[in-house]
Design a protein around this motif. Structure first.
Motif, short mmCIF file in Angstrom:
data_model
loop_
_atom_site.label_atom_id
_atom_site.label_comp_id
_atom_site.label_asym_id
_atom_site.label_seq_id
_atom_site.Cartn_x
_atom_site.Cartn_y
_atom_site.Cartn_z
N ASP A 14 26.56 -49.34 9.42
CA ASP A 14 26.62 -49.26 7.95
C ASP A 14 25.40 -48.53 7.40
N ASN A 15 24.99 -47.47 8.09
CA ASN A 15 23.82 -46.70 7.67
C ASN A 15 24.00 -46.18 6.24
N MET A 16 22.98 -46.36 5.41
CA MET A 16 23.07 -46.00 4.00
C MET A 16 23.40 -44.52 3.80
N VAL A 17 22.84 -43.65 4.64
CA VAL A 17 23.05 -42.21 4.48
C VAL A 17 24.38 -41.79 5.09
N PHE A 18 24.62 -42.18 6.33
CA PHE A 18 25.76 -41.64 7.07
C PHE A 18 27.06 -42.38 6.82
N ALA A 19 27.02 -43.65 6.42
CA ALA A 19 28.25 -44.40 6.17
C ALA A 19 28.67 -44.33 4.71
N THR A 20 27.70 -44.38 3.80
CA THR A 20 28.03 -44.40 2.36
C THR A 20 27.43 -43.23 1.59
N PHE A 21 26.62 -42.39 2.27
CA PHE A 21 25.99 -41.20 1.65
C PHE A 21 25.21 -41.55 0.39
N LEU A 22 24.44 -42.64 0.47
CA LEU A 22 23.57 -43.03 -0.64
C LEU A 22 22.15 -42.51 -0.38
N GLY A 23 21.46 -42.16 -1.45
CA GLY A 23 20.08 -41.67 -1.34
C GLY A 23 20.01 -40.24 -0.85
N MET A 24 21.05 -39.45 -1.10
CA MET A 24 21.10 -38.09 -0.56
C MET A 24 20.12 -37.14 -1.24
N CYS A 25 19.77 -37.40 -2.50
CA CYS A 25 18.88 -36.47 -3.21
C CYS A 25 17.51 -36.40 -2.54
N SER A 26 16.87 -37.56 -2.33
CA SER A 26 15.59 -37.57 -1.65
C SER A 26 15.74 -37.26 -0.17
N TYR A 27 16.87 -37.63 0.43
CA TYR A 27 17.12 -37.33 1.84
C TYR A 27 17.09 -35.82 2.09
N LEU A 28 17.65 -35.05 1.18
CA LEU A 28 17.68 -33.60 1.33
C LEU A 28 16.38 -32.93 0.88
N ALA A 29 15.77 -33.48 -0.17
CA ALA A 29 14.61 -32.81 -0.77
C ALA A 29 13.32 -33.05 0.00
N VAL A 30 13.15 -34.22 0.61
CA VAL A 30 11.87 -34.57 1.24
C VAL A 30 11.95 -34.46 2.76
N PHE A 157 15.36 -44.69 7.19
CA PHE A 157 14.18 -44.05 7.79
C PHE A 157 14.57 -43.18 8.98
N LEU A 158 15.42 -43.70 9.87
CA LEU A 158 15.86 -42.94 11.03
C LEU A 158 16.64 -41.70 10.61
N ALA A 159 17.46 -41.84 9.57
CA ALA A 159 18.26 -40.71 9.11
C ALA A 159 17.38 -39.58 8.59
N PHE A 186 23.87 -29.73 5.47
CA PHE A 186 25.05 -30.57 5.25
C PHE A 186 25.91 -30.66 6.51
N ILE A 187 26.04 -29.55 7.22
CA ILE A 187 26.83 -29.57 8.45
C ILE A 187 26.19 -30.50 9.49
N ILE A 188 24.86 -30.39 9.64
CA ILE A 188 24.15 -31.25 10.59
C ILE A 188 24.27 -32.71 10.18
N THR A 189 24.17 -32.99 8.87
CA THR A 189 24.31 -34.36 8.39
C THR A 189 25.68 -34.93 8.70
N GLY A 190 26.72 -34.11 8.53
CA GLY A 190 28.07 -34.56 8.87
C GLY A 190 28.22 -34.86 10.35
N LEU A 191 27.64 -34.02 11.20
CA LEU A 191 27.71 -34.25 12.64
C LEU A 191 26.94 -35.50 13.03
N MET A 192 25.79 -35.72 12.39
CA MET A 192 25.01 -36.93 12.66
C MET A 192 25.78 -38.17 12.20
N ALA A 193 26.49 -38.06 11.10
CA ALA A 193 27.29 -39.20 10.61
C ALA A 193 28.38 -39.56 11.61
N ILE A 194 29.01 -38.53 12.21
CA ILE A 194 30.03 -38.80 13.24
C ILE A 194 29.39 -39.51 14.43
#
Length: 240
Positions: A14-30, A157-159, A186-194
């Motif tokens: 249930d990873n916040m980034v890869f399961a529900t895509f929450l917190g993507m703004c700071s995930y991408l920017a920082v 943090f791991l994401a 975005f492509i890498i994030t999708g592959l990591m989510a899989i």
């Protein structure tokens, strides 16, 4: 066992980034540098580890229908659940302000690197999502709420650490011009989510495990199979 299962589920399944895509703004920017990603990820772990159990206490003893019964029978019918968002956000904003003061005091370089994204943790949907998921999943104890908060923070943090390490290396790769920047990210994030979704079966238990409903369904399925076999045998005998 329940704590361990919840801990690993909140990190991987249930990873916040890869399961529900929450917190993507700071995930991408920082996530352009590993050093800033580590700093922000540590801050997110701290905020989630504090705010989720605090908001659990607020939900249990203040916000839920009948939560005020500890004040007396006349308050047992009160329902303050409509204040959930306001109370949760107030708790989160307080903790983020504390983190900002500590980081500015002890690591000015990290504070300058994070810039506007450090105070923006207060409006990071992953932080509020942790408290809302805790509430919707009806986590039973304060210990489980703390485990869920810490696990969710470590998962985020791991994401961000993984994508930051990849983005540092990908600068030297021959990426097609149309995909450079956010496209390949975005492509890498999708592959990591899989990849993270593949952890979904690691805590399913053995054949002897399962809920009462699952066991009942299994017995009924076996009974149906036996009846089908018996009907097929009878049909064969009639034909012969």
């Amino acid at each position: 066992m329940e704590h361990i299962e919840l801990f690993f589920k909140s990190i991987f399944i249930d990873n916040m980034v890869f399961a529900t895509f929450l917190g993507m703004c700071s995930y991408l920017a920082v996530s352009k540098k590993v050093s800033t990603a580590v700093g922000l990820g540590a801050a997110v772990i701290f905020v989630l580890a504090i705010t989720v159990p605090l908001n659990w206490l607020l939900d249990q003893y203040l916000l839920q229908p009948g939560a005020l019964s500890w004040l007396g029978e006349e308050y047992a019918s009160y329902d303050l659940s409509f204040l959930s968002f306001i109370m949760f956000i107030a708790t989160i904003a307080t903790m983020v302000q504390l983190v900002e003061i500590v980081v500015e005091k002890f690591s000015p370089s990290l504070y300058n690197s994070l810039g506007i994204f450090l105070p923006l943790i207060a409006v990071n949907c992953a932080i509020l999502g942790g408290s809302l998921f805790m509430q919707s999943r009806e986590i039973a104890t304060l210990g489980l709420a703390t485990t869920y908060g810490v696990g969710s923070g470590i998962g985020w943090f791991l994401a961000i650490l993984a994508i930051a390490a990849i983005r540092e290396k990908i600068r030297y790769s021959n990426v097609p011009p149309a995909l450079r920047g956010l496209g390949i990210t975005f492509i890498i994030t999708g592959l990591m989510a899989i990849g993270f979704m593949s952890f979904g079966g690691m805590l399913t238990g053995g054949d002897d495990e399962g809920t009462k409903e699952e066991k009942t369904a299994k017995v009924e399925a076996e009974k149906t199979i036996e009846e089908t076999k018996a009907l097929a045998d009878n049909t064969i005998k009639v034909v012969e």
